[in-house]
Motif scaffolding. Structure first.
Motif, PDB file in Angstrom:
ATOM      1  N   GLN A   1      45.296  43.519  39.793  1.00  0.00           N
ATOM      2  CA  GLN A   1      45.351  43.758  38.354  1.00  0.00           C
ATOM      3  C   GLN A   1      44.464  42.768  37.595  1.00  0.00           C
ATOM      4  N   PHE A   2      44.558  41.506  38.003  1.00  0.00           N
ATOM      5  CA  PHE A   2      43.741  40.497  37.332  1.00  0.00           C
ATOM      6  C   PHE A   2      42.249  40.786  37.507  1.00  0.00           C
ATOM      7  N   LEU A   3      41.840  41.077  38.745  1.00  0.00           N
ATOM      8  CA  LEU A   3      40.421  41.311  39.049  1.00  0.00           C
ATOM      9  C   LEU A   3      39.893  42.529  38.295  1.00  0.00           C
ATOM     10  N   LYS A   4      40.758  43.523  38.204  1.00  0.00           N
ATOM     11  CA  LYS A   4      40.398  44.739  37.481  1.00  0.00           C
ATOM     12  C   LYS A   4      40.218  44.429  35.994  1.00  0.00           C
ATOM     13  N   ASP A   5      41.140  43.663  35.447  1.00  0.00           N
ATOM     14  CA  ASP A   5      41.093  43.318  34.021  1.00  0.00           C
ATOM     15  C   ASP A   5      39.829  42.564  33.638  1.00  0.00           C
TER      16      ASP A   5
ATOM     17  N   ASN B   1      45.527  30.854  39.286  1.00  0.00           N
ATOM     18  CA  ASN B   1      44.663  29.712  39.549  1.00  0.00           C
ATOM     19  C   ASN B   1      43.510  29.682  38.547  1.00  0.00           C
ATOM     20  N   PHE B   2      43.620  28.802  37.541  1.00  0.00           N
ATOM     21  CA  PHE B   2      42.645  28.806  36.455  1.00  0.00           C
ATOM     22  C   PHE B   2      41.237  28.427  36.908  1.00  0.00           C
ATOM     23  N   GLN B   3      41.164  27.518  37.881  1.00  0.00           N
ATOM     24  CA  GLN B   3      39.854  27.106  38.377  1.00  0.00           C
ATOM     25  C   GLN B   3      39.131  28.279  39.026  1.00  0.00           C
ATOM     26  N   ALA B   4      39.856  28.999  39.882  1.00  0.00           N
ATOM     27  CA  ALA B   4      39.261  30.167  40.537  1.00  0.00           C
ATOM     28  C   ALA B   4      38.884  31.217  39.502  1.00  0.00           C
ATOM     29  N   GLN B   5      39.718  31.354  38.481  1.00  0.00           N
ATOM     30  CA  GLN B   5      39.429  32.336  37.439  1.00  0.00           C
ATOM     31  C   GLN B   5      38.115  32.029  36.738  1.00  0.00           C
ATOM     32  N   SER B   6      37.882  30.760  36.422  1.00  0.00           N
ATOM     33  CA  SER B   6      36.654  30.461  35.691  1.00  0.00           C
ATOM     34  C   SER B   6      35.434  30.610  36.596  1.00  0.00           C
ATOM     35  N   LEU B   7      35.586  30.292  37.878  1.00  0.00           N
ATOM     36  CA  LEU B   7      34.460  30.518  38.796  1.00  0.00           C
ATOM     37  C   LEU B   7      34.115  31.998  38.861  1.00  0.00           C
TER      38      LEU B   7
ATOM     39  N   SER C   1      38.951  32.725  49.674  1.00  0.00           N
ATOM     40  CA  SER C   1      39.572  31.479  49.219  1.00  0.00           C
ATOM     41  C   SER C   1      39.672  31.397  47.688  1.00  0.00           C
ATOM     42  N   PHE C   2      38.830  32.138  46.965  1.00  0.00           N
ATOM     43  CA  PHE C   2      38.925  32.156  45.503  1.00  0.00           C
ATOM     44  C   PHE C   2      39.848  33.258  45.002  1.00  0.00           C
ATOM     45  N   ILE C   3      40.133  34.213  45.864  1.00  0.00           N
ATOM     46  CA  ILE C   3      40.855  35.403  45.432  1.00  0.00           C
ATOM     47  C   ILE C   3      42.355  35.246  45.628  1.00  0.00           C
ATOM     48  N   THR C   4      42.730  34.553  46.707  1.00  0.00           N
ATOM     49  CA  THR C   4      44.138  34.345  46.992  1.00  0.00           C
ATOM     50  C   THR C   4      44.812  33.632  45.815  1.00  0.00           C
ATOM     51  N   GLY C   5      45.763  34.290  45.205  1.00  0.00           N
ATOM     52  CA  GLY C   5      46.500  33.697  44.100  1.00  0.00           C
ATOM     53  C   GLY C   5      45.697  33.518  42.824  1.00  0.00           C
ATOM     54  N   ILE C   6      44.619  34.254  42.665  1.00  0.00           N
ATOM     55  CA  ILE C   6      43.728  34.050  41.509  1.00  0.00           C
ATOM     56  C   ILE C   6      44.444  34.280  40.182  1.00  0.00           C
ATOM     57  N   ASP C   7      45.466  35.132  40.193  1.00  0.00           N
ATOM     58  CA  ASP C   7      46.195  35.410  38.949  1.00  0.00           C
ATOM     59  C   ASP C   7      46.890  34.161  38.411  1.00  0.00           C
TER      60      ASP C   7
END
Ligand code: C2E
Ligand code: CA
Ligand code: CA
Ligand code: CA
Length: 278
Positions: free
Chosen positions: A244-248, A211-217, A203-209
């Motif tokens: 790509q985002f998760l890797k970065d 979703n700023f809230q998920a990114q900060s979590l 639920s935090f990963i879907t669309g994380i690129d």
């Protein structure tokens, strides 16, 4: 049941709660499924985001039902936890996963398998000795099986759960904290648990690129993980952008349909061969 005569009882099915009827049906079918070994393990790869290579696989159970075909765990696992049938199913599963890991090991594939253990299963402390026996039988010095637990395992009796984890770790199993972020525990509580890996819930990963809230979590979990020596897995990655985002930001491993769906062992071996992920 209503008393109809001296020794005859009649069951009025239409009056019966539909849910109860379904439970009785499921219970009968699942007992048969255990006897007839109608379960199968599917395997889904976890990929090292740094190297792009296979890290391990997660074992996910499927039920090959005669009447319903391939049934996903969402349709029956909770029921087996309530009825206690998860205990014999879990025993089969541990044996199957240990056997599979040993078979891969013999053919030169060094693949660890993580299995899902529910809170209900941890109440049966015999589970540790079962794994120990399987390790001894399999001929590998340490186990190739890792354990996925959710935060719910610690709610009832945290001390007892921690002790079981310690024993699992002693024989070489790693502990993965599953579905992280969906439960009640705070980040600071994490530091009390002898875990090795945090699995961030889909639920935090879907669309994380986007979703700023998920990114900060995810960033705070990563910071804590670095400080305490946990590795972090993102589950449910479906797009290149998420990867790509998760890797970065430095997430260690990822798992999801982007790489592969859960597959039977032979399909997984073919996937491995094809993708040259080893
Ligand atoms: P889980 O442990 O969180 O497993 C991940 C679930 O997400 C799996 O569903 C998997 O197929 C699915 N998944 C993986 N990647 C993606 C993706 O990219 N997108 C989407 N939408 N889904 C993805 P599955 O196999 O249906 O399992 C559901 C749940 O059932 C598991 O959630 C786990 O809690 C439970 N379960 C599965 N196998 C076992 C088992 O052997 N024992 C126990 N106790 N529970 C199990
Ligand atoms: Ca899991
Ligand atoms: Ca999970
Ligand atoms: Ca999940």
């Amino acid at each position: 049941a209503k008393e109809a005569g001296k020794h005859t009882y009649r069951v009025f099915l239409p009056e019966m709660n539909q849910k109860v009827a379904k439970y009785i049906w499921l219970d009968t079918e699942l007992r048969k499924a255990i006897d007839e070994k109608q379960f199968i393990l599917f395997y889904q790869p976890l990929i090292n985001l740094c190297t792009g290579r296979l890290h391990s696989v997660e074992a996910l159970i499927r039920w090959r039902s005669n009447s319903r075909g391939l049934v996903a765990p969402g349709e029956f696992i909770r029921f087996t936890e309530e009825s206690g049938l998860i205990i014999p199913i879990g025993r089969w599963l541990m044996q199957e996963a240990a056997w599979q890991a040993a078979r891969w090991h013999e053919s030169g594939l060094n693949i660890r398998i993580s299995i899902n253990i529910s809170a209900r299963q941890l109440r049966d402390t015999a589970i540790v000795n079962q794994l120990r026996e399987l390790v001894e039988q399999s001929g590998t010095a340490r186990t190739l099986i890792d354990i996925e637990l959710t935060e719910s395992s610690f709610i009832e009796d945290e001390k007892a759960a921690i002790e079981l984890m310690r024993q699992f770790k002693q024989m070489g199993a790693r502990i993965l904290l599953d579905d992280f972020g969906t439960g009640y525990s705070s980040l600071s509580q994490l530091t009390r648990l002898p875990i090795d890996v945090i699995k961030l819930d889909r639920s935090f990963i879907t669309g994380i690129d986007q979703n700023f809230q998920a990114q900060s979590l995810v960033r705070s979990v990563l910071g804590l993980a670095r400080a305490f020596g946990f590795t972090v897995v993102a589950e449910g990655v479906e797009t290149e952008r998420e990867v790509q985002f998760l890797k970065d930001i430095g997430v260690d491993y990822a798992q999801g349909f982007f790489y592969a769906r859960p597959m039977a062992a032979e399909a997984f071996e073919a996937w491995l061969d094809d993708k040259k992920k080893l």
